[in-house]
Design a protein around this motif. Structure first.
Motif, short mmCIF file in Angstrom:
data_model
loop_
_atom_site.label_atom_id
_atom_site.label_comp_id
_atom_site.label_asym_id
_atom_site.label_seq_id
_atom_site.Cartn_x
_atom_site.Cartn_y
_atom_site.Cartn_z
N THR A 72 0.65 -0.96 -0.06
CA THR A 72 0.25 0.00 0.23
C THR A 72 0.55 1.07 -0.06
N MET A 73 2.50 1.03 0.82
CA MET A 73 2.51 2.03 1.45
C MET A 73 3.47 2.56 -0.54
N THR A 74 3.91 1.21 -0.81
CA THR A 74 3.96 1.86 -2.29
C THR A 74 3.48 2.10 -3.87
N LYS A 75 2.53 1.68 -3.40
CA LYS A 75 1.27 2.24 -4.23
C LYS A 75 1.34 3.97 -3.94
N ILE A 76 1.24 4.25 -3.13
CA ILE A 76 0.99 5.65 -2.42
C ILE A 76 2.01 6.45 -3.32
N ALA A 77 2.59 5.53 -2.89
CA ALA A 77 4.19 6.87 -2.88
C ALA A 77 4.46 6.82 -4.63
N ALA A 78 4.64 5.88 -4.79
CA ALA A 78 4.39 5.70 -6.36
C ALA A 78 3.29 6.83 -7.07
N GLY A 79 2.39 7.13 -6.63
CA GLY A 79 1.43 7.84 -6.93
C GLY A 79 1.14 9.13 -6.67
N LEU A 80 2.01 9.69 -4.80
CA LEU A 80 2.58 10.84 -5.32
C LEU A 80 3.77 10.98 -6.17
N GLU A 81 4.21 10.54 -6.17
CA GLU A 81 5.93 10.95 -7.25
C GLU A 81 5.21 10.79 -8.81
N ARG A 82 4.47 10.69 -8.78
CA ARG A 82 4.02 10.57 -10.14
C ARG A 82 2.88 12.05 -10.28
N ALA A 83 2.26 12.43 -9.45
CA ALA A 83 2.11 14.00 -9.93
C ALA A 83 2.55 14.77 -9.41
N PHE A 84 3.98 15.18 -8.38
CA PHE A 84 4.32 15.52 -8.25
C PHE A 84 5.64 15.88 -9.45
N ALA A 85 6.13 14.93 -9.44
CA ALA A 85 6.85 14.78 -11.28
C ALA A 85 6.01 15.43 -12.44
#
Length: 174
Positions: A4-17
């Motif tokens: 779950t944390m990996t999924k969240i972090a990946a989504g957040l990374e895409r959004a901020f990038a």
């Protein structure tokens, strides 16, 4: 790290990038992470924690993309490393370093600065290890940073220049 944390972090990374650190609303970040607001806040209880989670995820991905399964021969590894950075810039971010962007968006954050410093130090250490340019951590990092910053304007010319400079380090045998 949990799935779950990996999924969240990946989504957040895409959004901020893609949208920077100021623009995305919490709802945008929730949507990017594809979780409920409650779950997002359970794992990342503040916006600064969201940024840190995204950057930690990016750090691991970057090191893996650039240095995993790199050729054993240091000379071949040098060009491969720069080629991989070029691919990263082409496919992941043509705007420069996300870590520098995060620090610029919140210059007073000691945690962001520490993460930036750790990321750059680990990149330099890995680069020196694969290229066998021991003692040239700063020089390699300057070349990699130059490539990252020059990419938006010069693309392949910046990549070829980085390779040339890297080969020059080998000839200097600093």
């Amino acid at each position: 790290m949990t799935d779950t944390m990996t999924k969240i972090a990946a989504g957040l990374e895409r959004a901020f990038a893609s949208r920077g650190f100021a623009e995305p609303s919490v709802e945008d970040l929730r949507d990017a992470a594809a979780v409920s607001l409650r779950t997002l806040y359970k794992y990342t209880p503040s916006r600064s924690e969201m940024v840190l989670a995204a950057l930690e995820h990016r750090h691991r991905r970057y090191l893996s993309k650039i240095f995993d399964d790199i050729p054993d021969d240091p000379k071949t590894a040098l060009d491969a490393m720069f080629d991989r950075v070029g691919v990263w810039m082409e496919t992941e971010t043509a705007h420069g370093c996300l870590f520098h962007g995060a620090v610029a968006s919140e210059p007073g954050s000691a945690r962001l600065r520490e993460l930036l410093e750790r990321h750059k130090a680990e990149v330099a250490t890995c680069a020196v290890k694969v290229t066998d340019l021991v003692g040239c951590e700063v020089e390699i990092l300057v070349i990699l940073e130059g490539l990252t910053q020059a990419w938006a304007l010069h693309r392949n010319a910046a990549l070829e220049s980085a390779k040339l400079l890297g080969r020059g380090l080998r000839r200097l045998d600093i």
